[in-house]
Design a protein around this motif. Sequence first.
Motif, PDB file in Angstrom:
ATOM      1  N   ALA A   1      -5.750   6.192   9.504  1.00 39.09           N
ATOM      2  CA  ALA A   1      -4.325   5.882   9.606  1.00 39.09           C
ATOM      3  C   ALA A   1      -3.734   5.723   8.211  1.00 39.09           C
ATOM      4  O   ALA A   1      -4.314   5.046   7.349  1.00 39.09           O
ATOM      5  N   LEU A   2      -2.570   6.350   7.999  1.00 37.93           N
ATOM      6  CA  LEU A   2      -1.895   6.306   6.708  1.00 37.93           C
ATOM      7  C   LEU A   2      -0.415   6.010   6.896  1.00 37.93           C
ATOM      8  O   LEU A   2       0.204   6.462   7.869  1.00 37.93           O
ATOM      9  N   ASN A   3       0.138   5.274   5.950  1.00 37.91           N
ATOM     10  CA  ASN A   3       1.586   5.135   5.893  1.00 37.91           C
ATOM     11  C   ASN A   3       2.177   6.500   5.529  1.00 37.91           C
ATOM     12  O   ASN A   3       1.633   7.209   4.678  1.00 37.91           O
ATOM     13  N   PRO A   4       3.279   6.907   6.154  1.00 34.81           N
ATOM     14  CA  PRO A   4       3.855   8.224   5.849  1.00 34.81           C
ATOM     15  C   PRO A   4       4.172   8.434   4.375  1.00 34.81           C
ATOM     16  O   PRO A   4       4.073   9.562   3.874  1.00 34.81           O
TER      17      PRO A   4
ATOM     18  N   LYS B   1      -1.634  -5.615  -4.697  1.00 33.27           N
ATOM     19  CA  LYS B   1      -0.825  -4.607  -5.371  1.00 33.27           C
ATOM     20  C   LYS B   1      -1.395  -3.231  -5.054  1.00 33.27           C
ATOM     21  O   LYS B   1      -2.570  -2.972  -5.318  1.00 33.27           O
ATOM     22  N   ALA B   2      -0.559  -2.381  -4.520  1.00 34.09           N
ATOM     23  CA  ALA B   2      -1.011  -1.047  -4.138  1.00 34.09           C
ATOM     24  C   ALA B   2      -1.404  -0.240  -5.369  1.00 34.09           C
ATOM     25  O   ALA B   2      -0.724  -0.300  -6.408  1.00 34.09           O
ATOM     26  N   ASP B   3      -2.510   0.468  -5.250  1.00 37.12           N
ATOM     27  CA  ASP B   3      -3.004   1.331  -6.317  1.00 37.12           C
ATOM     28  C   ASP B   3      -2.562   2.764  -6.030  1.00 37.12           C
ATOM     29  O   ASP B   3      -2.770   3.274  -4.930  1.00 37.12           O
ATOM     30  N   THR B   4      -1.965   3.388  -7.013  1.00 34.32           N
ATOM     31  CA  THR B   4      -1.481   4.752  -6.795  1.00 34.32           C
ATOM     32  C   THR B   4      -2.608   5.770  -6.780  1.00 34.32           C
ATOM     33  O   THR B   4      -2.437   6.890  -6.289  1.00 34.32           O
ATOM     34  N   GLU B   5      -3.786   5.402  -7.314  1.00 35.58           N
ATOM     35  CA  GLU B   5      -4.892   6.346  -7.403  1.00 35.58           C
ATOM     36  C   GLU B   5      -5.802   6.289  -6.177  1.00 35.58           C
ATOM     37  O   GLU B   5      -6.299   7.309  -5.712  1.00 35.58           O
ATOM     38  N   THR B   6      -6.041   5.067  -5.685  1.00 33.64           N
ATOM     39  CA  THR B   6      -6.938   4.889  -4.548  1.00 33.64           C
ATOM     40  C   THR B   6      -6.245   4.069  -3.474  1.00 33.64           C
ATOM     41  O   THR B   6      -5.225   3.413  -3.711  1.00 33.64           O
ATOM     42  N   LEU B   7      -6.814   4.096  -2.277  1.00 35.41           N
ATOM     43  CA  LEU B   7      -6.277   3.357  -1.142  1.00 35.41           C
ATOM     44  C   LEU B   7      -7.277   2.293  -0.714  1.00 35.41           C
ATOM     45  O   LEU B   7      -8.488   2.536  -0.699  1.00 35.41           O
ATOM     46  N   LEU B   8      -6.760   1.136  -0.362  1.00 37.17           N
ATOM     47  CA  LEU B   8      -7.617   0.035   0.087  1.00 37.17           C
ATOM     48  C   LEU B   8      -7.915   0.196   1.572  1.00 37.17           C
ATOM     49  O   LEU B   8      -6.996   0.211   2.394  1.00 37.17           O
ATOM     50  N   PRO B   9      -9.185   0.330   1.959  1.00 31.91           N
ATOM     51  CA  PRO B   9      -9.497   0.486   3.386  1.00 31.91           C
ATOM     52  C   PRO B   9      -9.428  -0.848   4.129  1.00 31.91           C
ATOM     53  O   PRO B   9      -9.854  -1.889   3.612  1.00 31.91           O
TER      54      PRO B   9
ATOM     55  N   GLU C   1       4.116   1.370  10.094  1.00 32.51           N
ATOM     56  CA  GLU C   1       4.078  -0.060   9.819  1.00 32.51           C
ATOM     57  C   GLU C   1       2.911  -0.468   8.923  1.00 32.51           C
ATOM     58  O   GLU C   1       2.836  -1.609   8.484  1.00 32.51           O
ATOM     59  N   LEU C   2       1.977   0.435   8.661  1.00 32.34           N
ATOM     60  CA  LEU C   2       0.852   0.117   7.784  1.00 32.34           C
ATOM     61  C   LEU C   2       1.372  -0.065   6.362  1.00 32.34           C
ATOM     62  O   LEU C   2       2.086   0.799   5.846  1.00 32.34           O
ATOM     63  N   PRO C   3       1.039  -1.177   5.684  1.00 34.06           N
ATOM     64  CA  PRO C   3       1.532  -1.392   4.319  1.00 34.06           C
ATOM     65  C   PRO C   3       1.116  -0.270   3.376  1.00 34.06           C
ATOM     66  O   PRO C   3       0.065   0.359   3.553  1.00 34.06           O
ATOM     67  N   LEU C   4       1.945  -0.032   2.379  1.00 39.34           N
ATOM     68  CA  LEU C   4       1.646   0.988   1.383  1.00 39.34           C
ATOM     69  C   LEU C   4       0.345   0.659   0.668  1.00 39.34           C
ATOM     70  O   LEU C   4       0.040  -0.504   0.386  1.00 39.34           O
ATOM     71  N   GLY C   5      -0.426   1.706   0.392  1.00 42.91           N
ATOM     72  CA  GLY C   5      -1.671   1.528  -0.351  1.00 42.91           C
ATOM     73  C   GLY C   5      -2.866   1.220   0.515  1.00 42.91           C
ATOM     74  O   GLY C   5      -3.975   1.090   0.000  1.00 42.91           O
ATOM     75  N   LEU C   6      -2.661   1.112   1.834  1.00 39.34           N
ATOM     76  CA  LEU C   6      -3.779   0.843   2.734  1.00 39.34           C
ATOM     77  C   LEU C   6      -4.128   2.098   3.522  1.00 39.34           C
ATOM     78  O   LEU C   6      -3.261   2.922   3.818  1.00 39.34           O
ATOM     79  N   VAL C   7      -5.386   2.226   3.860  1.00 41.91           N
ATOM     80  CA  VAL C   7      -5.826   3.267   4.774  1.00 41.91           C
ATOM     81  C   VAL C   7      -6.606   2.592   5.896  1.00 41.91           C
ATOM     82  O   VAL C   7      -7.532   1.815   5.652  1.00 41.91           O
TER      83      VAL C   7
ATOM     84  N   THR D   1       7.183 -12.733  19.086  1.00 40.55           N
ATOM     85  CA  THR D   1       8.447 -13.214  18.541  1.00 40.55           C
ATOM     86  C   THR D   1       8.580 -12.808  17.088  1.00 40.55           C
ATOM     87  O   THR D   1       9.648 -12.404  16.632  1.00 40.55           O
ATOM     88  N   VAL D   2       7.476 -12.943  16.348  1.00 46.89           N
ATOM     89  CA  VAL D   2       7.430 -12.546  14.943  1.00 46.89           C
ATOM     90  C   VAL D   2       6.225 -11.651  14.758  1.00 46.89           C
ATOM     91  O   VAL D   2       5.117 -11.984  15.178  1.00 46.89           O
ATOM     92  N   ARG D   3       6.431 -10.505  14.156  1.00 50.29           N
ATOM     93  CA  ARG D   3       5.333  -9.598  13.842  1.00 50.29           C
ATOM     94  C   ARG D   3       5.526  -9.124  12.405  1.00 50.29           C
ATOM     95  O   ARG D   3       6.616  -8.675  12.036  1.00 50.29           O
ATOM     96  N   ALA D   4       4.481  -9.219  11.638  1.00 50.85           N
ATOM     97  CA  ALA D   4       4.548  -8.833  10.227  1.00 50.85           C
ATOM     98  C   ALA D   4       3.312  -8.042   9.875  1.00 50.85           C
ATOM     99  O   ALA D   4       2.212  -8.326  10.362  1.00 50.85           O
ATOM    100  N   ARG D   5       3.479  -7.056   9.022  1.00 51.14           N
ATOM    101  CA  ARG D   5       2.380  -6.214   8.557  1.00 51.14           C
ATOM    102  C   ARG D   5       2.130  -6.529   7.089  1.00 51.14           C
ATOM    103  O   ARG D   5       3.033  -6.429   6.250  1.00 51.14           O
TER     104      ARG D   5
END
Length: 945
Positions: free
Chosen positions: A858-861, A821-829, A893-899, A449-453
């Motif tokens: 997996a990466l956000n586009p 907070k997404a880091d522009t230099e590195t990605l949070l696994p 659907e993967l949030p920005l800054g995540l891998v 019913t509700v799905r959130a990333r």
Amino acid sequence: MAKIIVDGKEYQVADGNNLLHACLSQGLNLPYFCWHPAMGSVGACRQCAVKQYQDGKDTRGRIVMACMTPAADGTRISLEDPQAKDFRAGIIELLMTNHPHDCPVCEEGGECHLQDMTEMSGHTFRRYDLGKRTHRNQYLGPFINHEMNRCIACYRCVRYYQDYAGGGDLQMFGAHHHVYFGRHCDGTLENPFSGNLVEVCPTGVFTDKTFSKHFTRKWDLQCAPSICQHCALGCNTSPAERYGTLKRISNRYHSLINGYFLCDRGRFGYDFVNSDQRIDRPLRRGPQATDTENRAQPASTESAAEALVRVLSDPQTLAVGSPRASLENNFALRSAVGPQRFCAGFDPLEEQLVRSVADIYRRPQVRIAAPRKLENCNAVLVLGEDILNTAPILALSVRQAVRGRAQELAQQAGIPTWQDAAVQELAQQQKNPLIIITPAATEFDAIATVRARRAPADIARIGYALANRLNAEAPAVDDLGQEDRELVAEIVDLLESADKPAVISGTSLLNGAVIEAAANVAAALDNCPLHYCLAECNSLGLALMSAESTAIGSTEKDSGANGQTLDQALSQIEKGTVKRLLVMENNLYRRCHRERLERALDSLEEVIVLDHTWSETAAKADWILPAASFAETEGTVVNSEARAQRFFAIYPSQIQPSWAWINAARGAPWKTIDALIQACAAGAPLLAAITKAAPGADLRRPGDKIPRMSHRYSGRTAINASINVSEPMQAQDTFSALAFSMEGNAWQAPASMLPGSWSPGWNSNQSIHKFQQEVNGELIGGSSGVRLLSNDAEPGAGKPQSSKNSPPAQHWFSRVPPAYKADTETLLPVALYHIFGSEELSGLSAPISARLPINYVALNPVDAQQLHIDRGDGVSFSAAGNEYSLAVRLAPELPLGLVGLPVGIGGLTTAALETPLTLQKAFDWRPQPATDDANVFARDTGATL
């Protein structure tokens, strides 16, 4: 209760069921095909016909279908009426007109429901002599064989696969006697519960392909009660053996855990026991090894035992246990070296989380949900867990909870809930609410019913905010964003409108705040049922063994009773305070930073590995000692609802269990495994009840034990004829009440000791109703296993009462993490999981390995675009001492800054999740072919390859 009269005899039956359910619950024999106790009635086969009478004066009666007729008070029926018997015989004759005469070669022979019902109906001679219709069989993947010509069109397969399990790629085609059950084209059945078709199908249309490769007649299989080793749910299984080879695994009914079903990993992941990776003899590597390349060479058992004695007696030895090993093995090792020199062997990121789960479960207010009881809930919140891939059977229960809205509507409309077709027609697409908050898309999103990333920290923050909105006493989240506030408000409305909500979370995100937030939400919902998914079959048992444990022989709590973490163990090795290492049933390379681990192993004077399966850790050891697998020994594991359950050896083996090696090295303080279990219960207070998990070896006299072999077992005396023509004595099992024999008494065996189910006239797994108190209910004598923490959860039962000596009414967790907070230099696994591949042992099974996805991240586009990475490219990065070069999957659907890193796939371990990653485009990348499983990921998550 209702009173019904069957052939002049009165029976008291439960209200609200149909006549077929009622008759089978009373032990009466009535044939059926299309009905299944977990799926209700559709009246498709017309095989369960009975004669119903209006009252005691009615002598004519009328034919009705028992599965479609309510068992109302005062109902009078006859099973033995000649007209009813003739009707049933005629129906089976019609069903069999196109069925082939292939019983001698059919793999279902010997436990075929169709055979049983044909005999029960009296149809023993065929008059039909015309041509039969034939079908083309399909390739359905590595798990299932297809033989469509045997189909009798009972519709069980599609009802189970589509309605119950949620699969979309098995359909019914055609009409009349040309009806066809299969896929639109050849291909792998994608649903992870497809293996249950083998047991759901009453004929041999769907059979076990893994069993076919080393087929043995069903009556020649030796079985024992066991527990699935591939996740923490503790599903009950019945493994079967012949000629010293594990042949198959089938379902063993448990009313509170897995019911009638298993996931495909649990059913088909057993082949590691038979694989060429098994360690079956002692091996030695070192200065005295004869191989110039220092490869492990065979060694004598005596020299291996001497090495074990030497290492255990050295005060500078550290011992590492394992959450995939039994309580007995871990306790024996811990007792041998002492609590201070024992390491539980958890993943460093996971250990504290499992201990937190154990602490939460021990709170008197917390109500632990058994998997199948979740089916009764009418709203489910899943916080941070991809349950289909980490706890599959739990996911199957959640699916039934979502479908439960149909039954609620049926009750309101006065429609019996067992009238499956009418219930589904009434409900249409109405479902109970399912709320899923995870970092990546899941297959359950389609019914949510509700799905959130969200990132893990933000998932925890939403959980904390939910608890505060539900109960103002819970800590608030003051800086929640507008989007998250709206999400929380929507979820609160859904949870407050449900009278039977439940909360599910787990350790897969390796985030303690998520676990604590889930506990707060459950508490805010008047301590609603709560279930935590854990990683391995004995994760919770190992945590409970260390909690509040006392030193052996002492009544005071030992300051070092909790042992050491792997990080602490590696630090001691680096400092030089540990010279020798003993690793039991654990591959440390899956848990530690590679470079650090290799430095530590290289610095040690001696390393011993005690395991049943070859691993990278074994490859670095000086001594490798063979240990029995779950199929060859007894042991106890504790599942994720704190239920201790015993598994038993399926066949005798010359390979000793780990505890027996340790026991012999210490001078045999425990003469039997029962003595070891008693010692474990005495030495770990929270495990005191494990002695009740199953009866001991003294339950039966030697000549009256419970047989593992069927009474029709054949060729026993000829099995070893190629070795010795004289008849050998049967192996004696002194450790349990089971016998490696066909002699003994299987009737009235305790539920925890039933090797399988068989009853006269019922050779298939449908015979389980003969061992149940009521169809689809508990087994006679109760469910197997024992709950170590007794705060059980029955949805809708109200708030549990606290004892006088219990802690304050409610303790709220308050460590709200800062927003991500997404880091522009590195990605949070973040960890991603796959039912096929993320678990260590099942991946060694050839059928499972055929379903492994390609190695990927997996990466956000948007993140991919910033890295100048396109679809089909590869990336390279360093993590935990390893260099990786993997394919990229775009996951919108993967949030920005995540891998997303798929744990267990492509050598990725949880150690790779410890620090943010810097990804680089791999310019020399060569795309790899995608597997079926990869396509499933792409279709169900919106990801693209």
